[in-house]
Design an enzyme around this catalytic site. Structure first.
Site, mmCIF file in Angstrom:
data_model
loop_
_atom_site.group_PDB
_atom_site.id
_atom_site.type_symbol
_atom_site.label_atom_id
_atom_site.label_comp_id
_atom_site.label_asym_id
_atom_site.label_seq_id
_atom_site.Cartn_x
_atom_site.Cartn_y
_atom_site.Cartn_z
ATOM 1 N N LYS A 168 64.036 10.452 24.171
ATOM 2 C CA LYS A 168 63.241 10.076 25.148
ATOM 3 C C LYS A 168 61.911 10.756 26.261
ATOM 4 O O LYS A 168 61.472 10.328 26.508
ATOM 5 C CB LYS A 168 64.354 9.261 26.314
ATOM 6 C CG LYS A 168 65.552 8.471 25.764
ATOM 7 C CD LYS A 168 64.379 6.880 25.820
ATOM 8 C CE LYS A 168 65.420 5.378 24.894
ATOM 9 N NZ LYS A 168 65.222 4.687 24.978
ATOM 10 N N TYR A 224 69.986 11.911 22.693
ATOM 11 C CA TYR A 224 69.286 10.350 23.534
ATOM 12 C C TYR A 224 68.089 11.532 24.183
ATOM 13 O O TYR A 224 66.774 10.547 24.601
ATOM 14 C CB TYR A 224 70.089 9.357 24.070
ATOM 15 C CG TYR A 224 69.658 8.943 24.481
ATOM 16 C CD1 TYR A 224 69.143 7.653 24.138
ATOM 17 C CD2 TYR A 224 69.736 8.444 26.511
ATOM 18 C CE1 TYR A 224 68.938 6.320 24.728
ATOM 19 C CE2 TYR A 224 69.427 7.341 27.498
ATOM 20 C CZ TYR A 224 69.110 6.002 25.750
ATOM 21 O OH TYR A 224 68.928 5.213 27.022
ATOM 22 N N VAL A 227 63.414 -0.302 12.798
ATOM 23 C CA VAL A 227 62.601 -0.184 13.510
ATOM 24 C C VAL A 227 62.719 1.341 13.141
ATOM 25 O O VAL A 227 61.763 1.739 13.194
ATOM 26 C CB VAL A 227 62.870 -0.287 14.963
ATOM 27 C CG1 VAL A 227 61.719 -1.909 14.619
ATOM 28 C CG2 VAL A 227 63.416 -0.329 15.888
ATOM 29 N N ASN A 283 60.960 -1.499 22.774
ATOM 30 C CA ASN A 283 62.471 -0.859 23.673
ATOM 31 C C ASN A 283 63.896 -0.571 22.902
ATOM 32 O O ASN A 283 64.491 -0.172 23.531
ATOM 33 C CB ASN A 283 62.723 -2.714 24.323
ATOM 34 C CG ASN A 283 64.008 -3.174 24.755
ATOM 35 O OD1 ASN A 283 64.356 -2.412 25.565
ATOM 36 N ND2 ASN A 283 65.096 -3.674 23.971
ATOM 37 N N ALA A 290 67.103 13.658 25.050
ATOM 38 C CA ALA A 290 65.882 14.497 24.152
ATOM 39 C C ALA A 290 64.702 13.542 23.246
ATOM 40 O O ALA A 290 63.514 13.703 23.688
ATOM 41 C CB ALA A 290 65.933 15.681 23.302
ATOM 42 N N ALA A 343 65.560 -7.396 20.907
ATOM 43 C CA ALA A 343 65.030 -8.420 21.620
ATOM 44 C C ALA A 343 66.049 -9.633 21.502
ATOM 45 O O ALA A 343 66.073 -10.280 22.115
ATOM 46 C CB ALA A 343 63.774 -9.404 21.207
ATOM 47 N N SER A 344 67.254 -8.920 21.033
ATOM 48 C CA SER A 344 68.007 -9.884 21.077
ATOM 49 C C SER A 344 68.954 -10.347 21.871
ATOM 50 O O SER A 344 70.106 -11.447 22.038
ATOM 51 C CB SER A 344 69.438 -9.887 19.112
ATOM 52 O OG SER A 344 69.417 -8.174 19.380
ATOM 53 N N ILE A 392 70.704 -0.096 34.026
ATOM 54 C CA ILE A 392 70.512 -2.011 34.072
ATOM 55 C C ILE A 392 71.762 -2.610 33.159
ATOM 56 O O ILE A 392 72.353 -2.011 32.010
ATOM 57 C CB ILE A 392 68.877 -2.637 32.956
ATOM 58 C CG1 ILE A 392 67.965 -1.680 33.266
ATOM 59 C CG2 ILE A 392 68.417 -3.926 33.487
ATOM 60 C CD1 ILE A 392 67.164 -1.707 35.031
ATOM 61 N N SER A 401 63.805 6.278 29.569
ATOM 62 C CA SER A 401 65.180 6.324 30.419
ATOM 63 C C SER A 401 64.607 7.305 31.102
ATOM 64 O O SER A 401 64.232 8.275 30.822
ATOM 65 C CB SER A 401 66.513 6.459 29.339
ATOM 66 O OG SER A 401 67.344 6.922 30.294
HETATM 67 P P1 NAP Z 1 71.090 -2.968 24.355
HETATM 68 O O1 NAP Z 1 71.495 -4.126 25.386
HETATM 69 O O2 NAP Z 1 72.140 -2.526 23.575
HETATM 70 O O3 NAP Z 1 70.318 -4.213 23.294
HETATM 71 C C1 NAP Z 1 69.638 -3.490 21.920
HETATM 72 C C2 NAP Z 1 68.905 -4.058 21.043
HETATM 73 O O4 NAP Z 1 68.173 -3.332 20.310
HETATM 74 C C3 NAP Z 1 69.857 -5.607 20.489
HETATM 75 O O5 NAP Z 1 68.454 -6.309 20.629
HETATM 76 C C4 NAP Z 1 69.378 -4.693 18.467
HETATM 77 O O6 NAP Z 1 69.567 -5.786 17.906
HETATM 78 C C5 NAP Z 1 68.722 -3.822 19.049
HETATM 79 N N1 NAP Z 1 69.318 -2.203 18.333
HETATM 80 C C6 NAP Z 1 69.489 -1.698 18.374
HETATM 81 N N2 NAP Z 1 69.476 -0.900 17.024
HETATM 82 C C7 NAP Z 1 67.363 -1.173 16.611
HETATM 83 C C8 NAP Z 1 67.205 -0.640 15.212
HETATM 84 N N3 NAP Z 1 67.147 -0.313 14.370
HETATM 85 N N4 NAP Z 1 66.539 -1.763 14.782
HETATM 86 C C9 NAP Z 1 65.805 -2.811 15.033
HETATM 87 N N5 NAP Z 1 66.133 -3.311 16.547
HETATM 88 C C10 NAP Z 1 67.262 -2.238 17.081
HETATM 89 O O7 NAP Z 1 70.188 -2.338 24.984
HETATM 90 P P2 NAP Z 1 69.388 -2.342 26.256
HETATM 91 O O8 NAP Z 1 70.760 -1.534 27.947
HETATM 92 O O9 NAP Z 1 68.793 -3.369 26.115
HETATM 93 O O10 NAP Z 1 68.212 -1.385 26.027
HETATM 94 C C11 NAP Z 1 67.705 -1.178 25.546
HETATM 95 C C12 NAP Z 1 66.249 -0.396 25.766
HETATM 96 O O11 NAP Z 1 66.100 0.418 27.146
HETATM 97 C C13 NAP Z 1 66.955 1.172 24.891
HETATM 98 O O12 NAP Z 1 66.152 1.263 24.505
HETATM 99 C C14 NAP Z 1 67.636 1.947 26.362
HETATM 100 O O13 NAP Z 1 67.188 2.978 26.032
HETATM 101 C C15 NAP Z 1 66.662 1.321 27.611
HETATM 102 N N6 NAP Z 1 67.240 2.032 28.714
HETATM 103 C C16 NAP Z 1 68.330 1.163 28.962
HETATM 104 C C17 NAP Z 1 69.019 1.389 30.440
HETATM 105 C C18 NAP Z 1 70.608 0.171 30.333
HETATM 106 O O14 NAP Z 1 71.606 0.523 31.487
HETATM 107 N N7 NAP Z 1 70.596 -0.642 30.125
HETATM 108 C C19 NAP Z 1 69.223 2.203 31.078
HETATM 109 C C20 NAP Z 1 67.936 3.226 30.532
HETATM 110 C C21 NAP Z 1 66.884 3.180 29.106
HETATM 111 P P3 NAP Z 1 70.895 -5.460 16.775
HETATM 112 O O15 NAP Z 1 72.267 -6.269 17.838
HETATM 113 O O16 NAP Z 1 70.278 -6.477 15.649
HETATM 114 O O17 NAP Z 1 71.386 -4.395 16.428
#
Ligand code: NAP
Length: 262
Positions: A161, A157, A60, A86, A159, A9-10, A190, A142
């Site tokens: 999801k 990825y 996590v 998430n 597989a 959630a950062s 997104i 996703s």
């Molecule tokens: P993002 O901007 O890259 O943010 C990822 C977040 O997850 C960051 O807060 C990161 O924190 C944290 N994180 C990564 N690995 C971690 C771990 N091992 N343990 C704890 N925290 C971790 O990603 P997002 O685009 O918001 O995507 C969030 C979710 O939505 C993901 O599951 C992604 O697969 C899904 N999603 C995104 C999209 C899209 O288009 N953006 C589309 C479909 C699905 P740190 O920096 O501290 O690691």
């Protein structure tokens, strides 16, 4: 007061969820792995909305850290009403396709995008069954849990999801007996920092292929997460994965995007 723990959630979708739950009056746990300063900023924005918020550092994808994080959260807030799984993402893949894929890449992607949700859900469910009012779990999947992403070779990825969608179904059925509701959201593109690696030209190209005409925002996902977590509204939705993608996965064009993200 209810308390919601959001993994990853950062920034991005997780940060959007943290703020949306804070706006609804939940105390919020902001999990991060390495971006402590960003997580603290999101927690501060939650506090400014009048709730308590704490950051929880944990990878996590590591079962021990995930379990300890949920336990610390319950110690801090005395309960866990909502878990949003998430944290995740398609990490840059090594050159080559499946034939050349290193085992570590497979293991890492499955751990982050599937196992992490199971670790956190198990720890949260253990606390939730002991509570007077059981909670809800929302997983963030996703559209690529259902639609291939072959051209980008993001096979693990996808597989993972797909596994998360099935974990949602199975857990939904298993945990509803305790009054715990489990559902899932499958976002399309997104706009988050995860897309920073793409040029503006690429992003415009992706946007044009989405029937809505643009990608979504974290709020588009967060509002549904809040709804699914509110059993006064969503109690009869069990084990479902709901697609939120501006029509991206409907038009059949997704795999024709040569370098499409997510
Ligand atoms: P993002 O901007 O890259 O943010 C990822 C977040 O997850 C960051 O807060 C990161 O924190 C944290 N994180 C990564 N690995 C971690 C771990 N091992 N343990 C704890 N925290 C971790 O990603 P997002 O685009 O918001 O995507 C969030 C979710 O939505 C993901 O599951 C992604 O697969 C899904 N999603 C995104 C999209 C899209 O288009 N953006 C589309 C479909 C699905 P740190 O920096 O501290 O690691």
């Amino acid at each position: 007061m209810k308390a919601a723990l959001i993994t990853g959630a950062s920034r991005g979708i997780g940060a959007g969820c943290a703020l949306a739950f804070a706006r609804e009056g939940y105390h919020v746990g902001v999990n991060h792995r390495s971006s402590a300063a960003d997580a603290e900023q999101i927690a501060q924005q939650c506090r400014e909305l009048g709730v308590e918020a704490e950051i929880f550092a944990a990878d996590v994808a590591d079962a021990g850290e995930a379990h300890a994080m949920v336990e610390h959260f319950v110690e801090r807030f005395g309960r866990i009403d909502v878990l949003v799984n998430n944290a995740g993402g398609a990490l840059r893949m090594p050159p080559g396709g499946f034939i050349d894929m290193p085992t570590e890449y497979w293991d890492g992607q499955i751990a982050l995008n599937l196992s992490a949700a199971s670790y956190c859900a198990q720890a949260a469910a253990r606390s939730m069954v002991a509570q007077e009012v059981p909670g809800a779990i929302v997983n963030i999947s996703s559209i690529h849990g259902d639609v291939t992403w072959v051209r980008r070779k993001a096979l693990p990825y996808s597989a993972a999801k797909a596994g998360l969608n099935m974990l949602t179904k199975s857990l939904g059925v298993e945990l509803i007996e305790y009054g715990i509701n489990v559902n899932c959201i499958a976002p399309g593109l997104i706009h988050t920092k995860a897309l920073d690696r793409y040029s503006e030209r690429d992003l415009n190209g992706f946007n044009r292929k989405i029937p809505f005409g643009a990608g979504g925002t974290p709020a588009d996902i967060a509002e549904l997460a809040v709804f699914l977590a509110d059993k006064s509204k969503s109690r009869f939705i069990v084990g479902q994965t709901i697609t939120v993608d501006g029509g991206q996965s409907i038009d059949g064009a997704i795999d024709s995007m040569l370098d499409d993200p997510f």
